[in-house]
Design a protein around this motif. Structure first.
Motif, PDB file in Angstrom:
ATOM      1  N   SER A  56      72.644  25.004  37.636  1.00  0.00           N
ATOM      2  CA  SER A  56      73.563  23.941  37.999  1.00  0.00           C
ATOM      3  C   SER A  56      73.133  22.638  37.333  1.00  0.00           C
ATOM      4  CB  SER A  56      73.554  23.780  39.530  1.00  0.00           C
ATOM      5  OG  SER A  56      74.268  22.649  39.924  1.00  0.00           O
ATOM      6  N   ASP A  57      73.933  21.598  37.534  1.00  0.00           N
ATOM      7  CA  ASP A  57      73.536  20.299  37.012  1.00  0.00           C
ATOM      8  C   ASP A  57      72.729  19.499  38.028  1.00  0.00           C
ATOM      9  OD1 ASP A  57      75.613  19.810  38.734  1.00  0.00           O
ATOM     10  OD2 ASP A  57      76.543  18.270  37.503  1.00  0.00           O
ATOM     11  N   ARG A  58      72.677  19.957  39.301  1.00  0.00           N
ATOM     12  CA  ARG A  58      71.885  19.232  40.286  1.00  0.00           C
ATOM     13  C   ARG A  58      71.365  20.051  41.458  1.00  0.00           C
ATOM     14  NH1 ARG A  58      76.243  15.013  42.318  1.00  0.00           N
ATOM     15  NH2 ARG A  58      76.483  14.925  40.104  1.00  0.00           N
ATOM     16  N   LEU A  59      71.836  21.251  41.698  1.00  0.00           N
ATOM     17  CA  LEU A  59      71.393  22.024  42.856  1.00  0.00           C
ATOM     18  C   LEU A  59      70.048  22.696  42.599  1.00  0.00           C
ATOM     19  CD1 LEU A  59      74.658  23.831  44.018  1.00  0.00           C
ATOM     20  CD2 LEU A  59      73.637  21.762  44.946  1.00  0.00           C
ATOM     21  N   VAL A  60      69.110  22.523  43.529  1.00  0.00           N
ATOM     22  CA  VAL A  60      67.809  23.181  43.483  1.00  0.00           C
ATOM     23  C   VAL A  60      67.474  23.680  44.883  1.00  0.00           C
ATOM     24  CG1 VAL A  60      66.906  21.849  41.542  1.00  0.00           C
ATOM     25  CG2 VAL A  60      66.546  21.037  43.858  1.00  0.00           C
ATOM     26  N   PHE A  61      66.619  24.694  44.973  1.00  0.00           N
ATOM     27  CA  PHE A  61      66.164  25.188  46.268  1.00  0.00           C
ATOM     28  C   PHE A  61      65.198  24.195  46.891  1.00  0.00           C
ATOM     29  CE2 PHE A  61      67.367  29.409  44.577  1.00  0.00           C
ATOM     30  CZ  PHE A  61      68.144  29.827  45.644  1.00  0.00           C
ATOM     31  N   ASN A  62      65.223  24.104  48.236  1.00  0.00           N
ATOM     32  CA  ASN A  62      64.226  23.291  48.913  1.00  0.00           C
ATOM     33  C   ASN A  62      62.921  24.079  49.000  1.00  0.00           C
ATOM     34  OD1 ASN A  62      64.653  25.091  51.000  1.00  0.00           O
ATOM     35  ND2 ASN A  62      65.853  23.681  52.225  1.00  0.00           N
ATOM     36  N   GLU A  63      61.897  23.523  49.630  1.00  0.00           N
ATOM     37  CA  GLU A  63      60.576  24.152  49.638  1.00  0.00           C
ATOM     38  C   GLU A  63      60.525  25.456  50.429  1.00  0.00           C
ATOM     39  OE1 GLU A  63      58.023  23.379  47.706  1.00  0.00           O
ATOM     40  OE2 GLU A  63      59.377  21.898  46.864  1.00  0.00           O
ATOM     41  N   SER A  64      61.338  25.587  51.477  1.00  0.00           N
ATOM     42  CA  SER A  64      61.391  26.840  52.242  1.00  0.00           C
ATOM     43  C   SER A  64      62.844  27.302  52.305  1.00  0.00           C
ATOM     44  CB  SER A  64      60.802  26.663  53.634  1.00  0.00           C
ATOM     45  OG  SER A  64      61.467  25.630  54.319  1.00  0.00           O
ATOM     46  N   PRO A  65      63.308  27.971  51.255  1.00  0.00           N
ATOM     47  CA  PRO A  65      64.730  28.325  51.171  1.00  0.00           C
ATOM     48  C   PRO A  65      65.131  29.407  52.176  1.00  0.00           C
ATOM     49  CG  PRO A  65      63.532  29.269  49.345  1.00  0.00           C
ATOM     50  CD  PRO A  65      62.562  28.420  50.092  1.00  0.00           C
ATOM     51  N   THR A  66      66.386  29.345  52.586  1.00  0.00           N
ATOM     52  CA  THR A  66      66.972  30.377  53.435  1.00  0.00           C
ATOM     53  C   THR A  66      68.277  30.832  52.812  1.00  0.00           C
ATOM     54  OG1 THR A  66      68.134  28.769  54.810  1.00  0.00           O
ATOM     55  CG2 THR A  66      65.970  29.492  55.579  1.00  0.00           C
ATOM     56  N   MET A  67      68.616  32.097  53.059  1.00  0.00           N
ATOM     57  CA  MET A  67      69.879  32.653  52.595  1.00  0.00           C
ATOM     58  C   MET A  67      70.546  33.301  53.795  1.00  0.00           C
ATOM     59  SD  MET A  67      70.782  35.355  49.513  1.00  0.00           S
ATOM     60  CE  MET A  67      69.690  36.642  49.996  1.00  0.00           C
ATOM     61  N   MET A  68      71.771  32.890  54.069  1.00  0.00           N
ATOM     62  CA  MET A  68      72.548  33.478  55.155  1.00  0.00           C
ATOM     63  C   MET A  68      73.727  34.217  54.549  1.00  0.00           C
ATOM     64  SD  MET A  68      72.415  30.335  57.864  1.00  0.00           S
ATOM     65  CE  MET A  68      73.391  31.157  59.069  1.00  0.00           C
ATOM     66  N   VAL A  69      73.959  35.453  55.029  1.00  0.00           N
ATOM     67  CA  VAL A  69      75.025  36.287  54.498  1.00  0.00           C
ATOM     68  C   VAL A  69      75.848  36.825  55.659  1.00  0.00           C
ATOM     69  CG1 VAL A  69      75.569  38.313  53.089  1.00  0.00           C
ATOM     70  CG2 VAL A  69      73.511  36.981  52.595  1.00  0.00           C
ATOM     71  N   ARG A  70      77.168  36.666  55.566  1.00  0.00           N
ATOM     72  CA  ARG A  70      78.096  37.260  56.547  1.00  0.00           C
ATOM     73  C   ARG A  70      78.852  38.369  55.827  1.00  0.00           C
ATOM     74  NH1 ARG A  70      79.738  35.466  61.229  1.00  0.00           N
ATOM     75  NH2 ARG A  70      79.152  33.337  60.759  1.00  0.00           N
ATOM     76  N   GLN A  76      78.339  40.625  61.926  1.00  0.00           N
ATOM     77  CA  GLN A  76      76.944  40.715  61.544  1.00  0.00           C
ATOM     78  C   GLN A  76      76.586  39.585  60.588  1.00  0.00           C
ATOM     79  OE1 GLN A  76      75.912  44.437  59.775  1.00  0.00           O
ATOM     80  NE2 GLN A  76      73.751  43.945  59.649  1.00  0.00           N
ATOM     81  N   LEU A  77      75.480  38.924  60.888  1.00  0.00           N
ATOM     82  CA  LEU A  77      74.980  37.817  60.075  1.00  0.00           C
ATOM     83  C   LEU A  77      73.533  38.120  59.707  1.00  0.00           C
ATOM     84  CD1 LEU A  77      75.528  34.903  59.016  1.00  0.00           C
ATOM     85  CD2 LEU A  77      74.540  34.103  61.144  1.00  0.00           C
ATOM     86  N   LEU A  78      73.212  38.036  58.438  1.00  0.00           N
ATOM     87  CA  LEU A  78      71.859  38.293  57.952  1.00  0.00           C
ATOM     88  C   LEU A  78      71.266  36.973  57.492  1.00  0.00           C
ATOM     89  CD1 LEU A  78      69.636  40.288  57.034  1.00  0.00           C
ATOM     90  CD2 LEU A  78      70.859  40.473  54.866  1.00  0.00           C
ATOM     91  N   GLN A  79      70.084  36.640  58.021  1.00  0.00           N
ATOM     92  CA  GLN A  79      69.405  35.423  57.600  1.00  0.00           C
ATOM     93  C   GLN A  79      68.048  35.803  57.024  1.00  0.00           C
ATOM     94  OE1 GLN A  79      69.237  32.248  60.418  1.00  0.00           O
ATOM     95  NE2 GLN A  79      67.958  30.982  59.128  1.00  0.00           N
ATOM     96  N   LEU A  80      67.829  35.432  55.775  1.00  0.00           N
ATOM     97  CA  LEU A  80      66.585  35.735  55.074  1.00  0.00           C
ATOM     98  C   LEU A  80      65.847  34.443  54.765  1.00  0.00           C
ATOM     99  CD1 LEU A  80      67.976  38.295  52.465  1.00  0.00           C
ATOM    100  CD2 LEU A  80      66.783  38.821  54.586  1.00  0.00           C
ATOM    101  N   SER A  81      64.547  34.449  55.000  1.00  0.00           N
ATOM    102  CA  SER A  81      63.694  33.321  54.632  1.00  0.00           C
ATOM    103  C   SER A  81      62.929  33.712  53.388  1.00  0.00           C
ATOM    104  CB  SER A  81      62.716  32.992  55.755  1.00  0.00           C
ATOM    105  OG  SER A  81      63.409  32.586  56.898  1.00  0.00           O
ATOM    106  N   GLY A  82      62.734  32.752  52.521  1.00  0.00           N
ATOM    107  CA  GLY A  82      62.075  33.071  51.264  1.00  0.00           C
ATOM    108  C   GLY A  82      61.116  32.003  50.837  1.00  0.00           C
ATOM    109  N   GLN A  83      60.734  32.083  49.582  1.00  0.00           N
ATOM    110  CA  GLN A  83      59.873  31.066  49.015  1.00  0.00           C
ATOM    111  C   GLN A  83      60.376  30.688  47.630  1.00  0.00           C
ATOM    112  OE1 GLN A  83      56.431  34.239  48.603  1.00  0.00           O
ATOM    113  NE2 GLN A  83      55.740  32.253  47.949  1.00  0.00           N
ATOM    114  N   LYS A  84      60.215  29.425  47.320  1.00  0.00           N
ATOM    115  CA  LYS A  84      60.658  28.896  46.043  1.00  0.00           C
ATOM    116  C   LYS A  84      59.704  29.370  44.952  1.00  0.00           C
ATOM    117  CE  LYS A  84      61.543  24.371  44.008  1.00  0.00           C
ATOM    118  NZ  LYS A  84      61.543  22.938  44.318  1.00  0.00           N
ATOM    119  N   ILE A  85      60.256  29.829  43.835  1.00  0.00           N
ATOM    120  CA  ILE A  85      59.424  30.301  42.724  1.00  0.00           C
ATOM    121  C   ILE A  85      59.260  29.190  41.688  1.00  0.00           C
ATOM    122  CG2 ILE A  85      59.217  31.943  40.851  1.00  0.00           C
ATOM    123  CD1 ILE A  85      60.780  33.929  42.501  1.00  0.00           C
ATOM    124  N   SER A  86      60.381  28.672  41.200  1.00  0.00           N
ATOM    125  CA  SER A  86      60.285  27.659  40.148  1.00  0.00           C
ATOM    126  C   SER A  86      61.577  26.854  40.047  1.00  0.00           C
ATOM    127  CB  SER A  86      60.001  28.310  38.796  1.00  0.00           C
ATOM    128  OG  SER A  86      61.136  29.034  38.368  1.00  0.00           O
TER     129      SER A  86
END
Length: 165
Positions: A56-70, A76-86
């Motif tokens: 993107s031209d400005r979107l970046v992940f924060n330090e503790s990213p989350t992904m929510m999927v419906r 059913q809602l899936l929430q995943l916690s992750g880690q920023k790589i780069s």
């Protein structure tokens, strides 16, 4: 020592991503916040991860990213916690009628640990996905399944590759 191991893991992961099959979509509601999202399943040992890349031209992940999927046809809602790589930035520009127009592009990557049961849900089809990004949250709703089944099949292929090593 810890930083060098993390760096080697990062290089290994990026190498795997370049060989893995990914599912991607573009979201250009507003040009300023538009982006291309790519999701790749990968295995490190017996552990499965979803590697998510945002260009993107400005979107970046924060330090503790989350992904929510419906998913479709279910609450059913899936929430995943992750880690920023780069996060990487590239700058350039174009000349338009003797005016230099700067162009900046950012690419941010994060990895989310996922289980087999969570991946089974993707067969239902992804209706909505939300990624915790800065400065605004990336939120996309689909009318038809564009990434769910394909991501599930790619996951199964990667799982077979990991087993048949």
């Amino acid at each position: 020592m810890k930083k060098s191991l993390l760096f080697l893991f990062l290089i290994f992961t990026i190498n795997i991503i370049s060989q893995a099959q990914s599912v991607s979509y573009s979201y250009r509601l507003l040009a300023a916040e538009g982006c291309t999202v790519s999701i790749s399943p990968t295995f490190v040992g017996d552990t499965a991860y979803l590697i998510v890349s945002i260009q993107s031209d400005r979107l970046v992940f924060n330090e503790s990213p989350t992904m929510m999927v419906r998913f479709f046809n279910t609450d059913q809602l899936l929430q995943l916690s992750g880690q920023k790589i780069s996060t990487t930035t590239s700058s350039g520009g174009v000349m338009v009628s003797n005016v230099f127009v700067p162009i900046t592009e950012m690419k941010s990557m994060a990895m989310f640990k996922v289980t087999d049961q969570e991946m089974e849900s993707f067969k239902l089809g992804v209706e909505r996905i939300r990624l915790s990004t800065l400065p605004i949250t990336h939120d996309r709703t689909f009318r038809n399944d564009k990434i769910g089944m394909e991501l599930y099949y790619n996951y199964q292929k990667e799982k077979q590759k990991a087993k048949n090593f």
